[in-house]
Design an enzyme around this catalytic site. Structure first.
Site, PDB file in Angstrom:
ATOM      1  N   TRP A 171       0.830  -1.211   0.000  1.00 39.25           N
ATOM      2  CA  TRP A 171       0.000   0.000   0.000  1.00 39.25           C
ATOM      3  C   TRP A 171       0.859   1.254   0.000  1.00 39.25           C
ATOM      4  O   TRP A 171       0.515   2.253  -0.640  1.00 39.25           O
ATOM      5  CB  TRP A 171      -0.977  -0.027   1.166  1.00 39.25           C
ATOM      6  CG  TRP A 171      -2.011  -1.088   0.971  1.00 39.25           C
ATOM      7  CD1 TRP A 171      -2.165  -2.241   1.689  1.00 39.25           C
ATOM      8  CD2 TRP A 171      -3.003  -1.138  -0.068  1.00 39.25           C
ATOM      9  NE1 TRP A 171      -3.200  -2.981   1.180  1.00 39.25           N
ATOM     10  CE2 TRP A 171      -3.729  -2.345   0.103  1.00 39.25           C
ATOM     11  CE3 TRP A 171      -3.354  -0.286  -1.110  1.00 39.25           C
ATOM     12  CZ2 TRP A 171      -4.781  -2.698  -0.742  1.00 39.25           C
ATOM     13  CZ3 TRP A 171      -4.400  -0.642  -1.952  1.00 39.25           C
ATOM     14  CH2 TRP A 171      -5.095  -1.842  -1.769  1.00 39.25           C
ATOM     15  N   ASP A 177      -1.822   6.834   6.419  1.00 39.10           N
ATOM     16  CA  ASP A 177      -2.862   5.949   5.892  1.00 39.10           C
ATOM     17  C   ASP A 177      -3.196   4.933   6.978  1.00 39.10           C
ATOM     18  O   ASP A 177      -2.517   3.924   7.125  1.00 39.10           O
ATOM     19  CB  ASP A 177      -2.367   5.252   4.625  1.00 39.10           C
ATOM     20  CG  ASP A 177      -3.368   4.223   4.091  1.00 39.10           C
ATOM     21  OD1 ASP A 177      -4.460   4.064   4.684  1.00 39.10           O
ATOM     22  OD2 ASP A 177      -3.048   3.570   3.072  1.00 39.10           O
ATOM     23  N   LYS A 211     -12.886  -1.601   6.970  1.00 33.04           N
ATOM     24  CA  LYS A 211     -12.151  -2.470   7.888  1.00 33.04           C
ATOM     25  C   LYS A 211     -12.655  -2.265   9.317  1.00 33.04           C
ATOM     26  O   LYS A 211     -13.291  -3.146   9.881  1.00 33.04           O
ATOM     27  CB  LYS A 211     -10.655  -2.204   7.754  1.00 33.04           C
ATOM     28  CG  LYS A 211     -10.161  -2.440   6.318  1.00 33.04           C
ATOM     29  CD  LYS A 211      -8.733  -2.022   6.110  1.00 33.04           C
ATOM     30  CE  LYS A 211      -8.350  -2.024   4.644  1.00 33.04           C
ATOM     31  NZ  LYS A 211      -8.455  -3.334   3.984  1.00 33.04           N
TER      32      LYS A 211
END
Length: 361
Positions: free
Chosen positions: A103, A173, A197
């Site tokens: 990511w 993030d 999530k």
């Protein structure tokens, strides 16, 4: 009535059963109004109240300072990979990025389209099994911001510390770690997190941004991607994903009912310790991540013999243990144990792992 199974999916992830039941009860007739939240005008008094309550509850959970705006946006965390440089990196400017996994690299690749990206630190030298200490980083003096991913969902690598960046804004993030325990929001200039999530269903991204960072968007930044425009319009410049916003608000209420993030931290700590203990005490399973850098939320593990992967997954499915297959880029197994995954799920997984090892070890 269908039986709820244990879901270890990395995202879209498990949602609290109590929240789903409440949403089900309100689906056709929200609080006696004769219509669903999905059918409401986003500008109605009813939905504006839902949105405001969601923001207030999130502010209380994370103890967000007053000089930060909370935005409920679309496009997921991946859209933020472009939106951040468009808003925070001036034309011809640069930013520092820390590479700790897939990511992070996606964010780096996208930001490189808009300016100079300095990869100031990388876990590549450690095969992405450990996080380089800040003493190994090469931060720039003129960076517009420093970007990092506190928890890499796929690799299972997590910072247990917050980088020190001085006057340079730190951008985080937090898609797969937000709301798992208390954080100090003031350490960051900006935090962003895809919802699917620990926040709610997919379709939403939450951005927490310090007010002094608003109004810096370059002239070429599309109106829809300008944080200042979103802030000025209370995240309703256009029609937002109203149902995802509503469900996220229910989850914030549920988290407060659990005792807030201090209580959630204790629960999550017990879950991750139980699973890592099972892995470390085994001869069949292993987790390659440096112990100090292990993720609480996403726990990858491999079997000593890859040929056992399919029977392991088949047996897990039979026992109602779902979505344990590792990401296609790394293989193996991965158990994502977000807030809505109960201790009972982890206990069931640990028991199955022991049973499987006894049969195949």
């Amino acid at each position: 009535m269908s039986k709820r199974l244990f879901n270890f999916c990395a995202g879209p992830a498990a949602l609290p059963e109590a929240v789903l039941q409440r949403a089900q009860a309100e689906l056709l007739d929200w609080q006696g109004k004769g219509l669903s939240v999905m059918e409401m005008s986003h500008r109605s008094d009813e939905f504006v109240a839902i949105a405001q309550q969601a923001e207030q509850d999130l502010r209380e959970l994370l103890v967000i300072p007053d000089n930060y705006k909370v935005l409920f946006l679309q496009g997921g965390a991946s859209q933020q990979f472009a939106q951040i440089p468009l808003n925070l990196m001036p034309e011809g400017g640069s930013a520092d990025y820390i590479d700790t996994g897939i990511w992070s690299r996606k964010a780096i690749d996208e930001a490189s389209r808009f300016g100079n990206v300095n990869v100031a630190g990388s876990a590549k030298a450690y095969d992405y099994f450990a996080i380089p200490g800040q003493n190994e980083w090469q931060l720039s003096a003129d960076a517009a911001y420093v970007h990092y991913c506190p928890n890499e969902t796929i690799g299972g690598l997590e910072f247990n510390w917050v980088p020190q960046t001085g006057d340079v804004p730190l951008v985080a993030d937090m898609s797969s770690t937000i709301l798992s325990r208390p954080i100090d929001v003031s350490r960051c200039g900006m935090i962003y997190a895809g919802a699917q999530k620990n926040i709610g269903p997919s379709g939403l991204v939450v951005v927490i941004v310090r007010e002094d960072l608003l109004g810096r968007a370059r002239a070429s930044c599309p109106t829809m991607l300008d944080y200042a425009v979103a802030a000025q319009n209370d995240s309703m410049y256009n029609t937002p994903p109203t149902f995802a916003w509503y469900l996220s608000g229910l989850i914030f209420q549920w988290l407060k009912e659990q005792g807030g993030l201090d209580a959630v931290k204790r629960i999550n700590d017990a879950k991750q310790k139980a699973l890592y203990s099972a892995i470390d005490g085994s001869e069949l399973y292993n987790n390659p991540i440096n112990v100090a850098d292990r993720s609480w939320m996403n726990i990858p593990f491999r079997l000593a013999d890859d040929r056992l992967d399919k029977p392991f997954l088949a047996g897990a499915e039979e026992r109602g243990l779902l979505n344990l297959k590792g990401h296609r880029s790394v293989g193996g197994m991965r158990a994502s144990i977000y807030n809505a995954v109960p201790q009972a799920a982890v206990d069931a997984l640990v028991a199955y792992m022991a049973e499987f090892e006894q049969q195949h070890g």
